[in-house]
Design a protein around this motif. Structure first.
Motif, PDB file in Angstrom:
ATOM      1  N   ALA A   1      57.956  58.864  56.989  1.00 12.39           N
ATOM      2  CA  ALA A   1      58.560  58.485  58.272  1.00 12.39           C
ATOM      3  C   ALA A   1      59.026  57.029  58.261  1.00 12.39           C
ATOM      4  O   ALA A   1      60.094  56.714  58.790  1.00 12.39           O
ATOM      5  CB  ALA A   1      57.569  58.717  59.409  1.00 12.39           C
ATOM      6  N   ASN A   2      58.258  56.144  57.650  1.00 15.89           N
ATOM      7  CA  ASN A   2      58.663  54.740  57.602  1.00 15.89           C
ATOM      8  C   ASN A   2      59.843  54.516  56.667  1.00 15.89           C
ATOM      9  O   ASN A   2      60.695  53.667  56.941  1.00 15.89           O
ATOM     10  CB  ASN A   2      57.481  53.846  57.214  1.00 15.89           C
ATOM     11  N   ILE A   3      59.917  55.277  55.592  1.00 15.23           N
ATOM     12  CA  ILE A   3      61.095  55.185  54.727  1.00 15.23           C
ATOM     13  C   ILE A   3      62.322  55.654  55.505  1.00 15.23           C
ATOM     14  O   ILE A   3      63.378  55.023  55.456  1.00 15.23           O
ATOM     15  CB  ILE A   3      60.906  55.988  53.427  1.00 15.23           C
ATOM     16  N   ALA A   4      62.169  56.749  56.234  1.00 13.21           N
ATOM     17  CA  ALA A   4      63.285  57.267  57.032  1.00 13.21           C
ATOM     18  C   ALA A   4      63.711  56.251  58.086  1.00 13.21           C
ATOM     19  O   ALA A   4      64.908  56.021  58.298  1.00 13.21           O
ATOM     20  CB  ALA A   4      62.893  58.593  57.683  1.00 13.21           C
ATOM     21  N   GLU A   5      62.744  55.634  58.757  1.00  9.96           N
ATOM     22  CA  GLU A   5      63.094  54.655  59.781  1.00  9.96           C
ATOM     23  C   GLU A   5      63.786  53.440  59.162  1.00  9.96           C
ATOM     24  O   GLU A   5      64.775  52.931  59.693  1.00  9.96           O
ATOM     25  CB  GLU A   5      61.867  54.214  60.580  1.00  9.96           C
ATOM     26  N   GLY A   6      63.278  52.982  58.038  1.00 10.58           N
ATOM     27  CA  GLY A   6      63.919  51.868  57.352  1.00 10.58           C
ATOM     28  C   GLY A   6      65.336  52.206  56.913  1.00 10.58           C
ATOM     29  O   GLY A   6      66.256  51.397  57.041  1.00 10.58           O
ATOM     30  N   PHE A   7      65.522  53.419  56.425  1.00  7.72           N
ATOM     31  CA  PHE A   7      66.851  53.863  56.003  1.00  7.72           C
ATOM     32  C   PHE A   7      67.844  53.804  57.171  1.00  7.72           C
ATOM     33  O   PHE A   7      69.007  53.467  56.992  1.00  7.72           O
ATOM     34  CB  PHE A   7      66.775  55.289  55.444  1.00  7.72           C
ATOM     35  N   GLY A   8      67.364  54.089  58.352  1.00 10.43           N
ATOM     36  CA  GLY A   8      68.217  54.105  59.531  1.00 10.43           C
ATOM     37  C   GLY A   8      68.509  52.734  60.117  1.00 10.43           C
ATOM     38  O   GLY A   8      69.340  52.614  61.021  1.00 10.43           O
ATOM     39  N   ARG A   9      67.868  51.712  59.640  1.00 10.48           N
ATOM     40  CA  ARG A   9      68.099  50.352  60.140  1.00 10.48           C
ATOM     41  C   ARG A   9      69.335  49.749  59.478  1.00 10.48           C
ATOM     42  O   ARG A   9      69.681  50.077  58.353  1.00 10.48           O
ATOM     43  CB  ARG A   9      66.885  49.462  59.868  1.00 10.48           C
ATOM     44  N   TYR A  10      69.971  48.841  60.188  1.00  6.90           N
ATOM     45  CA  TYR A  10      71.213  48.247  59.700  1.00  6.90           C
ATOM     46  C   TYR A  10      70.964  47.068  58.759  1.00  6.90           C
ATOM     47  O   TYR A  10      71.562  46.960  57.701  1.00  6.90           O
ATOM     48  CB  TYR A  10      72.085  47.801  60.872  1.00  6.90           C
ATOM     49  N   TYR A  11      70.091  46.172  59.143  1.00  6.45           N
ATOM     50  CA  TYR A  11      69.893  44.946  58.385  1.00  6.45           C
ATOM     51  C   TYR A  11      68.888  45.124  57.249  1.00  6.45           C
ATOM     52  O   TYR A  11      67.886  45.826  57.380  1.00  6.45           O
ATOM     53  CB  TYR A  11      69.425  43.815  59.304  1.00  6.45           C
ATOM     54  N   LYS A  12      69.179  44.451  56.148  1.00  6.12           N
ATOM     55  CA  LYS A  12      68.366  44.547  54.935  1.00  6.12           C
ATOM     56  C   LYS A  12      66.897  44.210  55.204  1.00  6.12           C
ATOM     57  O   LYS A  12      66.000  44.941  54.774  1.00  6.12           O
ATOM     58  CB  LYS A  12      68.959  43.617  53.872  1.00  6.12           C
ATOM     59  N   LYS A  13      66.650  43.120  55.923  1.00  5.92           N
ATOM     60  CA  LYS A  13      65.259  42.716  56.177  1.00  5.92           C
ATOM     61  C   LYS A  13      64.511  43.755  56.995  1.00  5.92           C
ATOM     62  O   LYS A  13      63.315  43.982  56.775  1.00  5.92           O
ATOM     63  CB  LYS A  13      65.211  41.351  56.862  1.00  5.92           C
ATOM     64  N   GLU A  14      65.195  44.391  57.939  1.00  5.59           N
ATOM     65  CA  GLU A  14      64.562  45.458  58.724  1.00  5.59           C
ATOM     66  C   GLU A  14      64.216  46.646  57.827  1.00  5.59           C
ATOM     67  O   GLU A  14      63.135  47.213  57.930  1.00  5.59           O
ATOM     68  CB  GLU A  14      65.492  45.938  59.832  1.00  5.59           C
ATOM     69  N   LYS A  15      65.156  47.035  56.993  1.00  4.18           N
ATOM     70  CA  LYS A  15      64.932  48.153  56.083  1.00  4.18           C
ATOM     71  C   LYS A  15      63.693  47.895  55.227  1.00  4.18           C
ATOM     72  O   LYS A  15      62.789  48.731  55.147  1.00  4.18           O
ATOM     73  CB  LYS A  15      66.141  48.358  55.159  1.00  4.18           C
ATOM     74  N   ILE A  16      63.661  46.726  54.622  1.00  2.00           N
ATOM     75  CA  ILE A  16      62.573  46.382  53.712  1.00  2.00           C
ATOM     76  C   ILE A  16      61.234  46.326  54.443  1.00  2.00           C
ATOM     77  O   ILE A  16      60.205  46.754  53.903  1.00  2.00           O
ATOM     78  CB  ILE A  16      62.900  45.067  52.977  1.00  2.00           C
ATOM     79  N   ARG A  17      61.238  45.841  55.676  1.00  4.14           N
ATOM     80  CA  ARG A  17      59.990  45.799  56.452  1.00  4.14           C
ATOM     81  C   ARG A  17      59.403  47.206  56.591  1.00  4.14           C
ATOM     82  O   ARG A  17      58.209  47.416  56.374  1.00  4.14           O
ATOM     83  CB  ARG A  17      60.227  45.187  57.832  1.00  4.14           C
ATOM     84  N   PHE A  18      60.229  48.181  56.912  1.00  2.84           N
ATOM     85  CA  PHE A  18      59.727  49.548  57.067  1.00  2.84           C
ATOM     86  C   PHE A  18      59.339  50.165  55.723  1.00  2.84           C
ATOM     87  O   PHE A  18      58.383  50.943  55.655  1.00  2.84           O
ATOM     88  CB  PHE A  18      60.740  50.415  57.817  1.00  2.84           C
ATOM     89  N   TYR A  19      60.046  49.815  54.671  1.00  5.58           N
ATOM     90  CA  TYR A  19      59.652  50.308  53.344  1.00  5.58           C
ATOM     91  C   TYR A  19      58.267  49.765  52.981  1.00  5.58           C
ATOM     92  O   TYR A  19      57.443  50.485  52.408  1.00  5.58           O
ATOM     93  CB  TYR A  19      60.679  49.904  52.290  1.00  5.58           C
ATOM     94  N   ARG A  20      57.997  48.535  53.362  1.00  3.73           N
ATOM     95  CA  ARG A  20      56.673  47.957  53.089  1.00  3.73           C
ATOM     96  C   ARG A  20      55.592  48.619  53.948  1.00  3.73           C
ATOM     97  O   ARG A  20      54.464  48.805  53.492  1.00  3.73           O
ATOM     98  CB  ARG A  20      56.705  46.452  53.311  1.00  3.73           C
TER      99      ARG A  20
END
Length: 123
Positions: free
Chosen positions: A50-69
């Motif tokens: 779910a967090n990978i999916a949410e990060g994938f849906g974010r626009y900014y790189k830092k947001e994406k990476i935060r959810f991947y972490r």
């Protein structure tokens, strides 16, 4: 030009499959085990994909990476719950060892996803 889709992300597919496998295990437990450890392990396992999916849906790189972490943290939490399930004889040793191995592989996959994200995105 071919666009990246969520289903093409190795870490997402792996996490999603692990979550389903863990759900199948927990679903067979007695009521007490499901309501104590089962809810916790199911939530942490589902949170990985779910967090990978949410990060994938974010626009900014830092947001994406935060959810991947966050997903990586959920993997370590899931590993802990799997160890508890093993110690409490809720999952057969051979099966839980395979699940733990799969969960331990996920943070490595996520780190590759973060590296890819850093290389491909400007913002």
């Amino acid at each position: 030009m071919e666009y990246m889709t969520l289903e093409k992300i190795e870490a997402y597919v792996h996490a999603h499959e692990l979550g389903n496998e863990i759900w199948d295990c927990v679903n067979k437990w007695d009521k007490f085990a499901r309501w104590s450890i089962g809810i916790q392990i199911s939530k942490s396992a589902d949170s990985m994909s779910a967090n990978i999916a949410e990060g994938f849906g974010r626009y900014y790189k830092k947001e994406k990476i935060r959810f991947y972490r966050y997903s990586s943290g959920s993997a370590w939490e899931t590993r802990e719950w799997l160890i508890k399930a093993k110690n409490r004889k809720l999952i057969p040793d051979e099966q839980v060892d395979v699940l733990i191995s799969g969960v331990e592989e996920l943070p490595k996959m996520i780190n590759r996803l973060i590296l890819y994200t850093n290389q491909k995105l400007k913002y």
